[in-house]
Design a protein around this motif. Structure first.
Motif, short mmCIF file in Angstrom:
data_model
loop_
_atom_site.label_atom_id
_atom_site.label_comp_id
_atom_site.label_asym_id
_atom_site.label_seq_id
_atom_site.Cartn_x
_atom_site.Cartn_y
_atom_site.Cartn_z
N ALA A 126 0.82 -1.14 0.12
CA ALA A 126 -0.12 -0.06 0.03
C ALA A 126 1.01 1.18 0.00
CB ALA A 126 -1.03 0.01 1.18
N ILE A 127 1.92 1.16 0.98
CA ILE A 127 2.97 2.38 0.92
C ILE A 127 3.63 2.64 -0.43
CG2 ILE A 127 5.01 3.14 1.71
CD1 ILE A 127 4.09 1.89 4.34
N LYS A 128 3.59 1.29 -1.08
CA LYS A 128 4.53 1.21 -2.57
C LYS A 128 3.48 2.31 -3.52
CE LYS A 128 3.36 -1.73 -5.59
NZ LYS A 128 3.26 -2.95 -6.15
N GLU A 129 2.38 1.99 -3.32
CA GLU A 129 1.44 2.87 -4.32
C GLU A 129 1.36 4.32 -4.06
OE1 GLU A 129 -0.20 1.36 -6.77
OE2 GLU A 129 0.71 -0.33 -6.11
N LEU A 130 1.80 4.69 -2.96
CA LEU A 130 1.85 5.97 -2.50
C LEU A 130 3.08 6.87 -3.26
CD1 LEU A 130 0.40 6.74 0.87
CD2 LEU A 130 -0.77 6.60 -1.38
N VAL A 131 4.26 5.85 -3.09
CA VAL A 131 5.38 6.39 -3.70
C VAL A 131 5.56 6.09 -5.08
CG1 VAL A 131 7.90 5.62 -3.73
CG2 VAL A 131 6.60 5.29 -1.57
N SER A 132 4.76 5.32 -5.76
CA SER A 132 4.82 5.07 -7.16
C SER A 132 3.72 6.50 -7.47
CB SER A 132 3.89 3.96 -7.42
OG SER A 132 4.55 2.66 -7.14
N ASN A 133 2.95 6.97 -7.08
CA ASN A 133 2.05 8.36 -7.34
C ASN A 133 3.34 9.46 -7.07
OD1 ASN A 133 -0.20 6.83 -7.62
ND2 ASN A 133 -0.97 7.70 -5.59
N ALA A 134 4.42 9.43 -6.37
CA ALA A 134 5.21 10.36 -6.24
C ALA A 134 6.09 10.33 -7.42
CB ALA A 134 6.06 10.08 -4.73
N TYR A 135 6.45 9.13 -8.07
CA TYR A 135 7.42 8.78 -8.96
C TYR A 135 6.69 9.14 -10.24
CZ TYR A 135 10.09 5.78 -12.34
OH TYR A 135 11.22 5.65 -13.36
N ASP A 136 5.46 9.23 -10.26
CA ASP A 136 4.84 9.62 -11.63
C ASP A 136 4.74 11.20 -11.66
OD1 ASP A 136 4.44 7.17 -12.66
OD2 ASP A 136 2.10 6.93 -11.96
N ALA A 137 4.75 11.62 -10.41
CA ALA A 137 4.78 13.13 -10.21
C ALA A 137 6.14 13.87 -10.34
CB ALA A 137 4.09 13.52 -8.81
N LEU A 138 6.86 13.03 -10.70
CA LEU A 138 8.26 13.42 -11.06
C LEU A 138 9.18 13.99 -9.80
CD1 LEU A 138 7.59 15.61 -14.25
CD2 LEU A 138 8.10 13.04 -13.94
N ALA A 139 8.73 13.30 -8.67
CA ALA A 139 9.70 13.70 -7.42
C ALA A 139 10.97 12.77 -7.67
CB ALA A 139 8.61 12.87 -6.28
N THR A 140 11.97 13.52 -7.09
CA THR A 140 13.36 12.72 -7.33
C THR A 140 13.83 12.29 -5.51
OG1 THR A 140 14.16 15.08 -6.53
CG2 THR A 140 14.07 14.13 -9.15
N GLU A 141 12.86 12.94 -4.62
CA GLU A 141 13.15 12.25 -3.36
C GLU A 141 11.73 12.17 -2.60
OE1 GLU A 141 15.64 15.31 -1.23
OE2 GLU A 141 17.33 14.99 -2.50
N VAL A 142 11.82 11.06 -1.90
CA VAL A 142 10.55 10.83 -0.96
C VAL A 142 10.96 10.42 0.41
CG1 VAL A 142 8.79 9.19 -0.58
CG2 VAL A 142 9.26 10.07 -3.08
N LYS A 143 10.65 10.94 1.30
CA LYS A 143 10.84 10.75 2.74
C LYS A 143 9.77 10.15 3.57
CE LYS A 143 14.64 13.92 2.85
NZ LYS A 143 15.25 15.36 3.30
N ILE A 144 10.03 9.02 4.07
CA ILE A 144 8.83 8.14 4.74
C ILE A 144 9.09 8.23 6.22
CG2 ILE A 144 7.61 6.08 4.95
CD1 ILE A 144 8.46 5.37 1.84
N ASN A 145 8.32 8.71 7.10
CA ASN A 145 8.61 8.70 8.68
C ASN A 145 7.63 8.06 9.27
OD1 ASN A 145 11.25 10.32 8.98
ND2 ASN A 145 9.98 11.79 7.65
N LEU A 146 7.86 7.11 10.14
CA LEU A 146 7.05 6.35 10.82
C LEU A 146 7.01 6.64 12.20
CD1 LEU A 146 4.99 3.95 10.89
CD2 LEU A 146 6.90 2.29 11.15
N ASP A 147 5.99 7.03 12.94
CA ASP A 147 5.99 7.26 14.31
C ASP A 147 4.82 6.29 15.02
OD1 ASP A 147 5.46 8.28 16.93
OD2 ASP A 147 5.42 10.37 16.30
N LEU A 148 5.56 5.13 15.59
CA LEU A 148 4.62 4.12 16.11
C LEU A 148 3.76 4.72 17.35
CD1 LEU A 148 6.88 1.15 15.96
CD2 LEU A 148 4.92 1.61 14.33
N LYS A 149 4.36 5.64 18.03
CA LYS A 149 3.49 6.16 19.31
C LYS A 149 2.61 6.73 18.96
CE LYS A 149 4.78 8.46 23.75
NZ LYS A 149 5.60 9.09 24.56
N SER A 150 2.60 7.72 18.20
CA SER A 150 1.45 8.42 17.51
C SER A 150 0.78 7.90 16.71
CB SER A 150 2.10 9.90 16.74
OG SER A 150 2.71 10.57 17.94
#
Length: 562
Positions: free
Chosen positions: A35-59
């Motif tokens: 599912a996360i892959k699909e969002l990154v793929s959307n960023a790829y199609d939007a010509l992003a050169t950098e994607v940063k994923i941050n996970l906050d388990l506590k929140s």
């Protein structure tokens, strides 16, 4: 009271094509990482050169931020919130030399089952305003069931001035209140062993899956793969997961043994054109999910690595199949034959031919590995008790003569070692056919004064040099204050009155019949040799006849052969 910074606000609706609803009912994108892959793929199609994923388990929050071209209200209405709108592949290159990944417009729904709400803020390149919206996911997905109503306008949006420069685009997507079962999975501790990703810790498993699916670059340590598959016209995307840059998974073997390319090439099957590389660490690949060939379309992993039912269709077990992995990139074709869940392709005649080709490659390399393992086993057994054995093994591995580790082969216990010239001649004969197959020749030389090696390997000239008169090949045994050189000869070379041992007391050389039954009784050869030499020394000093020595030797043999 209206926020003075808000330029426009209102409500938007989620529009879903009726054909998509039936697919959703079978559970697309059951895996959180996909599912996360699909969002990154959307960023790829939007010509992003950098994607940063941050996970906050506590929140219970996951944030994906990209520097792509961004979206305005029209883009969000017509693309992001319009589910099932097919984008024809004829739309071609989206920019930066990239082909479009997203085709069906379903990917955004992939994250709905994993959180309670989704917050989005995006600023389109060339504009000065940003749009933000919050989607209350529970209105569309709850208790494993979808509720989709195209007439429901209940997604709040606001448009505000952006602080970003006009020429910059950006999109931030936050998954809020991630479901408890996903949080529990991500917090899972690592189990003993690493043979499967199910033994990884939850975070590490997610990381591994992202590295398997996403359109990432190959690590710098694997330049051959990087150069072979790299499209220099395409600008790659870089992805960080909690501050760590991700690179494509390269399978490793037991004890982190690195893989190497064993075959690469291009092939065509009707309208399908592929570029492939088969890789192996020459040991069992870990984790087991990395075994098989990974197909990629537009740099994105399609499903997991597969063996394409090779065992089932070939009708036999392939013993070295777990040593094989590979990358298969689709260069042409299949753009319109990918399934909605992006886990596979519709089974056309061309796809069938491609699968058959890959199965044949697996079968071929399994057979080659079986033969190589047999050759390596013979080499290991041939040099089993030579002095400097470890050094010889290392040289042979560096030269590519030995591929498999000794631990992966069933090596026979070495027989009595005959450390002399004729032994190296025997080694030469036993290894000649193996080395010839690998393109090497054998040359025998005399030992130079400053030379200490038994065997040298020259990879440039493809030559193995054996030094037959190396002093290290001489076996000695110390008895009292004397050192005796041990030689192994045939029975015919001994004096007629003795069928086991002759001793030259002037030169301190003890010659033994290597075929004598006493060496088969199971005792350590060194113990036998020391006993026999001591017996001969006593007989010599006390004037005992050779016949008596022979009788004691026979009694010794009978006693320890029981």
């Amino acid at each position: 009271m209206k926020d003075p910074k808000v330029i426009e606000q209102g409500k938007l609706s989620l529009k879903v094509d009726s054909k998509v609803v039936s697919y959703l009912s079978i559970g697309l994108y059951k895996n959180f990482s996909r599912a996360i892959k699909e969002l990154v793929s959307n960023a790829y199609d939007a010509l992003a050169t950098e994607v940063k994923i941050n996970l906050d388990l506590k929140s219970k929050r996951l944030i994906i931020k990209d520097n792509g071209k961004g979206m305005n209200k029209t883009d969000i209405e017509n693309n992001l919130l319009t589910i099932g709108k097919t984008t024809p592949r004829t739309a071609g290159i989206v920019g930066l030399g990239r082909k479009r990944i997203g085709q069906f417009g379903v990917g955004f729904l992939a994250v709905f089952p994993y959180c309670k709400s989704i917050y989005i803020i995006s600023k389109k390149e060339g504009e000065t305003n940003a749009i933000e919206l919050t989607i209350e996911v529970y209105k569309y997905y709850q208790d494993n069931s979808w509720t989709l109503n195209n007439n429901l306008q209940d997604i709040d949006y606001k448009i505000r001035p952006s602080l970003l420069p006009k020429d910059k685009g950006e999109t931030i997507i936050a998954l809020e209140k991630i479901e408890d079962h996903i949080i529990n999975q991500l917090q899972k501790n690592k189990k003993e062993g690493l043979s499967s990703i199910e033994q990884f810790g939850g975070f590490e498993k997610t990381k591994w899956e992202l590295q398997q699916y996403l359109p990432l670059q190959y690590p710098k340590s694997h330049t051959e793969l990087k150069e072979f598959f790299e499209d220099k016209k395409r600008t790659p995307i870089r992805v960080w997961f909690d501050g760590e840059e991700l690179h494509r998974n390269i399978p490793e073997g037991t004890n982190n043994k690195k893989s190497e390319i064993i075959e690469k090439g291009e092939e065509t099957f009707g309208n399908i054109k592929i570029k492939y590389a088969i890789i192996s660490p020459f040991t069992s690949i870990r984790p087991q999910e990395a075994r098989g060939f990974q197909i990629r379309l537009n740099d994105v992993g399609i499903g997991m690595p597969s063996d394409f039912d090779v065992i089932k269709l070939k009708g036999r077990v392939l013993g070295k199949l777990n040593y094989l992995s590979g990358e298969v990139h689709i260069l042409e074709g299949l753009d319109n034959d990918i399934m909605l869940d992006r886990d596979g392709f519709y089974f056309t005649e061309d796809v069938s031919k491609m699968h058959a080709f890959l199965r044949d490659k697996m079968t071929k390399w399994d057979s080659k590995f079986q033969e190589t393992a047999k050759d390596d086993k013979q080499v290991y057994e041939t040099i089993a008790r030579l002095p400097q054995q470890d050094k010889i093994v290392q040289e042979f591995k560096s030269a590519g003569i030995l591929k498999f580790d000794k631990a992966n082969l069933r090596i026979q216990k070495a027989p009595i070692t005959q450390k002399k010239k004729t032994e190296l001649s025997s080694i030469s004969k036993r290894m000649d056919s193996i080395l010839t197959k690998k393109g090497f020749t054998i040359e025998k030389k005399k030992q130079s004064s400053d030379k200490k090696s038994l065997i040298d390997v020259d990879t440039k000239t493809k030559k193995v040099t054996i030094y037959e008169d190396n002093p290290a090949l001489t076996e000695h045994i110390d008895i009292d204050s004397n050192s005796y050189q041990i030689k192994y000869v045939k029975k015919a070379e001994l004096e007629k009155k003795n069928d086991l041992c002759d001793i030259d007391y002037k030169k301190n050389i003890a010659s033994f019949n290597k075929e004598h039954e006493i060496f088969k009784i199971g005792l350590d050869n060194k113990v036998i040799i020391e006993f026999i030499i001591r017996l001969h020394l006593i007989a010599k000093d006390d004037g005992i006849s050779q016949s008596f020595v022979n009788k004691v030797t026979k009694a010794f043999e009978k006693t320890f052969s029981r």
